[in-house]
Design a protein around this motif. Sequence first.
Motif, PDB file in Angstrom:
ATOM      1  N   PHE A  78       0.825  -1.195   0.000  1.00  0.00           N
ATOM      2  CA  PHE A  78       0.000   0.000   0.000  1.00  0.00           C
ATOM      3  C   PHE A  78       0.862   1.250   0.000  1.00  0.00           C
ATOM      4  CE2 PHE A  78      -3.317  -2.883   1.559  1.00  0.00           C
ATOM      5  CZ  PHE A  78      -4.292  -2.559   0.640  1.00  0.00           C
ATOM      6  N   ALA A  79       1.929   1.208   0.764  1.00  0.00           N
ATOM      7  CA  ALA A  79       2.806   2.365   0.830  1.00  0.00           C
ATOM      8  C   ALA A  79       3.365   2.682  -0.551  1.00  0.00           C
ATOM      9  CB  ALA A  79       3.933   2.108   1.822  1.00  0.00           C
ATOM     10  N   LYS A  80       3.802   1.663  -1.251  1.00  0.00           N
ATOM     11  CA  LYS A  80       4.337   1.841  -2.607  1.00  0.00           C
ATOM     12  C   LYS A  80       3.267   2.397  -3.532  1.00  0.00           C
ATOM     13  CE  LYS A  80       8.041  -0.975  -4.359  1.00  0.00           C
ATOM     14  NZ  LYS A  80       8.672  -1.784  -3.313  1.00  0.00           N
ATOM     15  N   PHE A  81       2.096   1.851  -3.386  1.00  0.00           N
ATOM     16  CA  PHE A  81       0.964   2.251  -4.211  1.00  0.00           C
ATOM     17  C   PHE A  81       0.653   3.735  -3.998  1.00  0.00           C
ATOM     18  CE2 PHE A  81      -3.892   2.103  -4.301  1.00  0.00           C
ATOM     19  CZ  PHE A  81      -3.979   2.228  -5.671  1.00  0.00           C
ATOM     20  N   PRO A 292       2.398  -5.308  -9.255  1.00  0.00           N
ATOM     21  CA  PRO A 292       2.880  -4.008  -9.725  1.00  0.00           C
ATOM     22  C   PRO A 292       2.271  -2.854  -8.944  1.00  0.00           C
ATOM     23  CG  PRO A 292       1.216  -4.832 -11.212  1.00  0.00           C
ATOM     24  CD  PRO A 292       1.367  -5.863 -10.136  1.00  0.00           C
ATOM     25  N   ALA A 293       2.648  -2.721  -7.679  1.00  0.00           N
ATOM     26  CA  ALA A 293       2.044  -1.693  -6.838  1.00  0.00           C
ATOM     27  C   ALA A 293       2.319  -0.296  -7.393  1.00  0.00           C
ATOM     28  CB  ALA A 293       2.573  -1.807  -5.411  1.00  0.00           C
TER      29      ALA A 293
ATOM     30  N   GLU B  74       7.706   4.175   2.596  1.00  0.00           N
ATOM     31  CA  GLU B  74       7.873   2.745   2.433  1.00  0.00           C
ATOM     32  C   GLU B  74       8.623   2.072   3.576  1.00  0.00           C
ATOM     33  OE1 GLU B  74       8.966   1.657  -1.585  1.00  0.00           O
ATOM     34  OE2 GLU B  74       7.876   3.404  -2.316  1.00  0.00           O
ATOM     35  N   HIS B  75       8.883   2.837   4.624  1.00  0.00           N
ATOM     36  CA  HIS B  75       9.408   2.186   5.816  1.00  0.00           C
ATOM     37  C   HIS B  75       8.335   2.277   6.859  1.00  0.00           C
ATOM     38  CE1 HIS B  75      13.326   0.967   4.684  1.00  0.00           C
ATOM     39  NE2 HIS B  75      13.509   2.113   4.051  1.00  0.00           N
ATOM     40  N   SER B  76       8.102   1.180   7.517  1.00  0.00           N
ATOM     41  CA  SER B  76       6.877   1.143   8.295  1.00  0.00           C
ATOM     42  C   SER B  76       6.891   2.080   9.482  1.00  0.00           C
ATOM     43  CB  SER B  76       6.510  -0.280   8.675  1.00  0.00           C
ATOM     44  OG  SER B  76       7.376  -0.783   9.629  1.00  0.00           O
ATOM     45  N   VAL B  77       8.055   2.557   9.899  1.00  0.00           N
ATOM     46  CA  VAL B  77       8.038   3.567  10.955  1.00  0.00           C
ATOM     47  C   VAL B  77       7.294   4.797  10.458  1.00  0.00           C
ATOM     48  CG1 VAL B  77       9.460   4.446  12.806  1.00  0.00           C
ATOM     49  CG2 VAL B  77      10.476   2.988  11.079  1.00  0.00           C
TER      50      VAL B  77
END
Lengths: 333, 333
Positions: A78-81, A292-293, B74-77
């Motif tokens: 999700f973060a990448k997305f 492919p996020a 993209e780092h969960s912190v």
Amino acid sequence: MAKIAASIRDVARDTGLSTATISRVVNGDTKVSEKTRQLVLDACSRLDYLPNPAARALSTRRSRVVAAIIPTIEHSVFAKFISAIERTLGLHGYSLVLAISNADEAEELAAARKLLGMGADAFILSGQTHSKALLGMLAKRQVPYVYTSVWDPLCEQPTVGYDNADLAGQALRHLYANGHRRVAVVHGPLAESDRTVARRDGARALRGLFDTLDFFETPLSVAGGKACVGHRLADGGGYSAYLCFSDVLALGAYFACADVGKQIPQDVSVMGFDNLDWAEAVVPPLTTIDLPASGMGEAVGTHIVECLETSAPMQSQQLTARIIERGSVAQLT
Amino acid sequence: MAKIAASIRDVARDTGLSTATISRVVNGDTKVSEKTRQLVLDACSRLDYLPNPAARALSTRRSRVVAAIIPTIEHSVFAKFISAIERTLGLHGYSLVLAISNADEAEELAAARKLLGMGADAFILSGQTHSKALLGMLAKRQVPYVYTSVWDPLCEQPTVGYDNADLAGQALRHLYANGHRRVAVVHGPLAESDRTVARRDGARALRGLFDTLDFFETPLSVAGGKACVGHRLADGGGYSAYLCFSDVLALGAYFACADVGKQIPQDVSVMGFDNLDWAEAVVPPLTTIDLPASGMGEAVGTHIVECLETSAPMQSQQLTARIIERGSVAQLT
DNA sequence: GTGCGCTGTGTAACCGGTTACATTTGAACA
DNA sequence: TGTTCAAATGTAACCGGTTACACAGCGCAC
């Protein structure tokens, strides 16, 4: 620096032109002579003029803000997305407002209400299952929206994503092709994600190929994957492979194996889903499906911008994912 | 449903009152009789009235939007942090707009310009090192901002976070207390993060305690940690412990050890930083420092809202972090 | 010389709220 | 009954852009 921010009338006064002309220059209207344009641009930067977004939004009825409601941001897919969406929208002068629903319909609805109340021009939703109330609210205000992480040509709403059922099938066939006949599928909570349900259904359709094909639900975390696979190993379920519907679960499987001294892939095979950035670094490197996020984020961003700029209906798009063979699946026989 | 959305004048017409009264009810002004209030509230829900945020922002000069610019999501912190901010702001009717700078000053500046152009009321920045241009822009428009992930009482700007140098010192003392005298510190790119620099400096101050204390820079990823520790193991550097300034790097260290058959903690100790959610699930469980990402997000959100509502200066706050002893550090001697 | 069309610019209404100030209402009190 | 005052409500200006429309100026064809 008496005034905090210059307004369009300040620029008009400074240049001796009317606000209409300033507005035209700022918005790139062509009906302005080159000389005037330069004069205005110069005054704008000299006065450090930034158009007031609220005023602009009020006149144009468009905020240039798009809203995304996602179940969680704490999984790097999700973060990448999100990151890709933000980048793509930014390229076109749009901004992203974010809300997190924790995979809860009521929270999702509340978030949507808030974002609508903020004036979002379009919505990005995860999956294709949403409350009537939410959909009604968006429809009533004619705010365009798109379902993501899914691709479903039959859905009457635009979808951008991949075919989850098919992907799960591909993964399972990969295991089959490598000789695995006793497979455990480990997945996150079905209630939280229609994508998970679709994957399970896609996998279940291939039941006939296997001697054993069991499904296990566990929290979507490393600990969840570890606990689930740990139990299976302890039970002596005798699975030759674990297909995890997330790399996070797969990593848990790795540690479950480590706990009992099982070697991957010699003793047991593990296959993931997502291709998170560490999937290649783990030992052994994880065989997984590359979702492919980022590409999906770009596609969503592009289609939304296009829809908003041209008021054409939003495009759907299917993204493809492929299996990345690394070292965590044994070739049996 | 001819009109797409009801305006305040529609509600006024419907109730036979003036827009001023409607506005007062909607904003909770007390100078309205109970009977009128009910009448208005009823009409609002019947007409499905939502105040137009642009119009409101235009008259009040406040958008109820706060901007956060973070190096990566993209780092969960960071994901945890952002998630907590979003939740906290939402509780008070504020929204979050997000921009990602990729730890690049130029991108950060561009993002800030965009968000300012969106009308953000306040800014959340990561770390305390930012371009003059950015700070000047914010100061000129008198937009409040706060530095996060750092705590520095000497900084003239508000900071919400922890004392990175001190934390690194604590971690190192922990290793020392367990008998480690030859330690390698593994950290991410110094150029990308003043927090990393602060940690390195905090650790370096304790140089005297150790026989060997070396520092290694590597990309901030599992692969980066794995490669870096892998090289050290191959070189026979003889470190008894690796202190990683991120759990992500520590996980890389785990796999570097797995690659060469070294056991943690029997052969080599590893200590992390962050306490990501999988830190307990890895084998052996990772000893690390619990960084209060969620707590920090809540604190930032709370202080920003307070600052915006009362126009008092923003509060600073130090958060504490503590060492979580698990199984990855051997007690020597 | 007249009329037409085109380019460039200005005028002013409008978007939908908020709020200072004005006004009405009604109760309390002399 | 008249006066005073507070509470409740209304009026209208204002926030800072956008844009339909008006119009001036000019070149060009007839």
